[in-house]
Design an enzyme around this catalytic site. Structure first.
Site, mmCIF file in Angstrom:
data_model
loop_
_atom_site.group_PDB
_atom_site.id
_atom_site.type_symbol
_atom_site.label_atom_id
_atom_site.label_comp_id
_atom_site.label_asym_id
_atom_site.label_seq_id
_atom_site.Cartn_x
_atom_site.Cartn_y
_atom_site.Cartn_z
ATOM 1 N N HIS A 53 0.880 -1.142 0.102
ATOM 2 C CA HIS A 53 -0.033 -0.045 -0.062
ATOM 3 C C HIS A 53 0.895 1.232 -0.038
ATOM 4 C CE1 HIS A 53 -3.062 2.906 1.104
ATOM 5 N NE2 HIS A 53 -2.587 3.082 2.251
ATOM 6 N N HIS A 77 2.634 7.527 6.151
ATOM 7 C CA HIS A 77 1.355 8.131 6.594
ATOM 8 C C HIS A 77 0.399 7.261 7.368
ATOM 9 C CE1 HIS A 77 -0.466 5.722 3.124
ATOM 10 N NE2 HIS A 77 -1.395 5.821 3.869
ATOM 11 N N GLU A 81 -1.071 6.238 12.950
ATOM 12 C CA GLU A 81 -2.597 5.688 13.402
ATOM 13 C C GLU A 81 -2.427 4.288 13.565
ATOM 14 O OE1 GLU A 81 -5.446 7.131 13.076
ATOM 15 O OE2 GLU A 81 -7.018 5.667 13.080
ATOM 16 N N ASP A 82 -1.783 3.493 12.681
ATOM 17 C CA ASP A 82 -1.619 2.190 12.803
ATOM 18 C C ASP A 82 -0.444 1.447 13.684
ATOM 19 O OD1 ASP A 82 -3.820 2.355 11.277
ATOM 20 O OD2 ASP A 82 -2.683 1.679 9.127
ATOM 21 N N ASP A 146 -3.271 8.060 -1.466
ATOM 22 C CA ASP A 146 -3.830 7.337 -0.530
ATOM 23 C C ASP A 146 -5.146 6.696 -0.842
ATOM 24 O OD1 ASP A 146 -4.117 5.579 2.046
ATOM 25 O OD2 ASP A 146 -5.027 7.207 2.837
ATOM 26 N N ASP A 267 -16.935 13.284 -28.804
ATOM 27 C CA ASP A 267 -15.739 13.127 -28.477
ATOM 28 C C ASP A 267 -15.202 11.969 -28.078
ATOM 29 O OD1 ASP A 267 -17.521 13.366 -26.360
ATOM 30 O OD2 ASP A 267 -16.596 15.232 -25.366
#
Ligand code: MN
Length: 734
Positions: A53, A77, A81-82, A146, A267
């Site tokens: 990821h 990132h 949090e994790d 993300d 188009d």
């Protein structure tokens, strides 16, 4: 579906396209190692190691030519949090800037994860997301990257409801942001992926339609490509030509929103011609128009007038010999990069210049004025309005008009000169008296078209007001709200419903916040005529109006409600046992279990001489000894005393009625109220009557005081400090 097996090496290859300094690669490698270590035991829902990821997110950032700190932050990132990594750890291991970026993304994630399905809650959340993102463009880049990978792997949730919620959020927030920033590559993929989950059948249908004619389309496109290539070679203009794939979502919109059939989509077959300079773009356009018939009304010059997301290109639609229709886009290399990655291309990271997040942010806000709107609209609009303005006025804008000085103002379709004026500035809107469009004087309700040059005529009168009738035709939420807001100050009728709602909301909020209050009971209580008349209002509606205007203070209303509740409780309870105890601060010799209430005709306060009257309801009403209502009563009278000790411990506000006589003036009532608030006195009701013969006014107020001394202070202060006051005294109500 893009390749998901991205490794660290792929990120490096992408970075090498625009970075060369060793330290740029070192810090990203360090972040990669740090993240690999901290996430080593975690797996994605797909079963893949978590680092996949992070590789994907970092890779997308690198394709957008983000700086090394941004790519490092992309790797980190999810660590806060994790993996419970702290801001300090990242700041020490890396630097504060990276820590700041990671923290901002983490905060955003918390907002998103909190999502419930209530509309208000979502709107509030969405607003938070926009405001948080708008503060730093790099946070948006990481968040978009993300979200992109999360959308690519959304099917692993195996839960339709969650998938739909996330897809909807992507379509409503992240795709529009990407679009407005011109990051088209990300925007199109986010839209297509969202559609896949939100409208699976339509998505598959369009995919199928595209596939069935793909071979044939490719072949005709190739022929046209060769023809144009030959044409341009003949004139020796440097160029490259490529075919263009239209996104599924954009076809979906034309088919299902604009009701076109698949074959009507001009188009679908599109060519892109890239050249070196702007004059060459126009030259190429000339040769193509000379050779093929252009369809009228389809030519667009986004070079002279860029879109608000900085997009520049020439667009035209032409008919080939066999009747086939093609869209041709002509632009320079720089324009092409901006068309693909927008803001990211415009502000791509340059290694040898000093990077300043602040000045970049400022520059972006200057070039993308709508970007500032993300933050600016939030001032005093509620969350739902904010989302409405954003979706309609900012993201929905597709008509581009010009000020006489050439500034582009983008507006939603159907907008009028009044919308245009308000978009420039509320003040301009306010003082609009007329407008010319392309030099011709037009009614203010005229619908504007892209390319119109709009000149707003304003008045110099500083007290100019918007016209109420404008509300009938303005299109933007922004203008609508601004007009209503200004008029509401002058036009109570227009606002009456709003005022009542405001008052009701004030009360309901107070009930919600106070666990002692029961909504049903309170709503019943405020229907009671007697209760209302004590507050000095006739009915519930006027109570709400008074609350909204702050002539009745919400806190004092809550107090009155509680007192009223106490009273009813005591009437039914009769529970006090001990002798000569005080009941609500009153001693009734020999009686210990009777309900006490204070009469409203004379409103006794501690220190007054008082007497009790045993009412039919078998409770005791306390009156002042000199109350006219009690003077001639002989029976049912009982001696009572104040329990002053009780009041030392319990602060109970007592009501007192005061009458003020003063010479008439416009601001009298206002002056009285202001003076009371200076004294920190709660005024629960007020009433003014003017005598036109004597030119005197009588102001009647009901105030809350602790005791007789407190009351006398108030009376003295009112009579000595206010100008034009002849007399201030307590009075008896009938
Ligand atoms: Mn993530």
């Amino acid at each position: 579906m893009k390749n998901l097996n991205i490794a660290f090496e792929d990120v490096v290859i992408e970075m090498k396209k625009y970075l060369s300094k060793k330290e740029s690669f070192d810090i990203v490698k360090k972040a990669y190692d740090f993240a690999s270590e901290h996430h080593k035991d975690q797996k994605r829902k797909s079963g893949e190691p978590y680092i996949i990821h992070l590789n994907n997110v970092a890779f997308t950032c690198a394709t957008l030519e983000a700086g090394p700190h941004t790519i490092a932050a992309a790797y980190l990132h999810d660590t806060m949090e994790d993996c419970d990594v702290s801001f300090e750890t990242i700041a020490n291991e890396f630097n504060e800037e990276i820590a700041f970026l990671v923290e901002s993304v983490t905060k955003l994630k918390k907002i998103t994860d909190n999502a419930s399905n209530s509309e208000d809650f979502l709107a509030e959340n969405h607003r938070k997301i926009f405001i948080a993102m708008a503060k730093d463009i790099r946070v948006i880049i990481i968040k978009l990257a993300d979200r992109l990978h999360n959308m690519r792997t959304l099917s692993f949730h195996n839960d339709e409801e969650t998938e739909k919620r996330i897809a909807k959020e992507t379509l409503e927030i992240y795709a529009p942001i990407a679009h407005r920033l011109g990051i088209n590559t990300v925007k199109s993929e986010l839209e297509d992926l969202s559609l896949k989950y939100l409208e699976p059948e339509k998505y598959q249908h369009i995919k199928m339609l595209l596939a069935t004619k793909e071979e044939k389309r490719k072949a005709t496109l190739k022929i046209m490509e060769d023809n144009i290539d030959n044409l341009l070679n003949k004139y020796n203009i440097k160029h490259t030509i490529s075919g263009r794939v239209k996104s599924i979502y954009s076809i979906y919109k034309k088919m299902y929103v604009n009701q076109k059939t698949f074959d009507e989509l001009y188009d679908l077959q599109a060519l892109r011609v890239i050249t070196d300079t702007i004059p060459e773009c126009y030259e190429i356009l000339g040769y193509i128009h000379a050779e093929y018939r252009p369809i009228p009304g389809r030519f667009k010059d986004y070079i002279a007038m860029p879109k608000p997301n900085l997009y520049q290109s020439l667009h035209t639609t032409i008919v080939a010999e066999d009747g086939q229709i093609f869209e041709v886009q002509i632009r320079t290399k720089e324009m092409d990069e901006i068309a693909e990655t927008g803001v990211a291309a415009h502000w791509r990271y340059k290694e040898n210049t000093v990077y300043s997040a602040k000045s970049e942010q400022k520059e972006i806000e200057e070039q993308l004025h709508w970007f500032r709107d993300l933050i600016a609209i939030s001032d005093d609009t509620n969350a739902k309005e904010y989302m409405q303005i954003l979706q309609k006025d900012v993201f929905g804008a597709n008509v581009y008009c010009l000020t006489p000085k050439g500034r582009v103002i983008d507006l939603p379709a159907g907008s009028t000169p009044v919308d245009f004026a308000y978009k420039i500035h509320t003040h301009v809107g306010q003082s609009t008296v007329g407008a010319t469009v392309n030099g011709i004087l037009v009614p203010l309700s005229t619908e504007l078209n892209t390319g119109d040059v709009v000149d707003i005529r304003t008045t110099k009168n500083p007290n100019a007001l918007p016209n109420k009738d404008w509300l009938k035709f303005v299109k933007t939420t922004n203008a609508k709200n601004a007009i209503k807001k200004t008029l509401s100050k002058y036009d109570n009728e227009l606002r009456r419903d709003e005022i009542i709602d405001e008052g009701r909301e004030l009360l309901e909020n107070a009930i919600r916040q106070d666990k002692d209050l029961d909504k049903q009971k309170v709503l019943k209580m405020i229907e009671d005529k007697k209760f209302l008349s004590n507050l000095g209002v006739e009915n519930v509606v006027s109570l709400y109006v008074a609350l909204s205007n702050h002539t009745i203070n919400i806190n004092s209303l809550v107090n009155s409600i509680k007192q009223e509740e106490e009273k009813t409780k005591t009437v039914t309870a009769f529970t006090r046992k001990k002798n000569n105890v005080s009941i609500d601060g009153i001693i009734v010799p020999g009686v210990d279990n009777i309900a006490i209430s204070f009469s409203q005709c004379c409103s006794p306060v501690p220190g007054d001489e008082i007497i009790g009257y045993i009412s039919q309801g078998k409770d005791i009403k306390i009156h002042r000894k000199d109350c006219p209502n009690i003077l001639n009563q002989k029976e049912r009278i009982i001696d009572v005393e104040w329990d002053y000790d009780y009041f030392k411990e319990n602060k109970i506000p007592h009501y007192a009625d005061i009458e003020i006589t003063a010479s008439t003036r416009d601001t009298l009532l206002q002056d009285v109220i202001n003076h009371l608030s200076l004294l920190k006195i709660t005024c629960v009701s007020c009433h003014i009557s003017n005598n036109n013969t004597t030119l005197n006014s009588i102001v009647k107020i009901c105030v809350q005081v602790n005791d007789i001394n407190h009351l006398n202070e108030v009376i003295n202060s009112l009579s000595s400090s206010l100008t034009g006051v002849y007399d201030v005294h307590r009075y008896f109500k009938n």
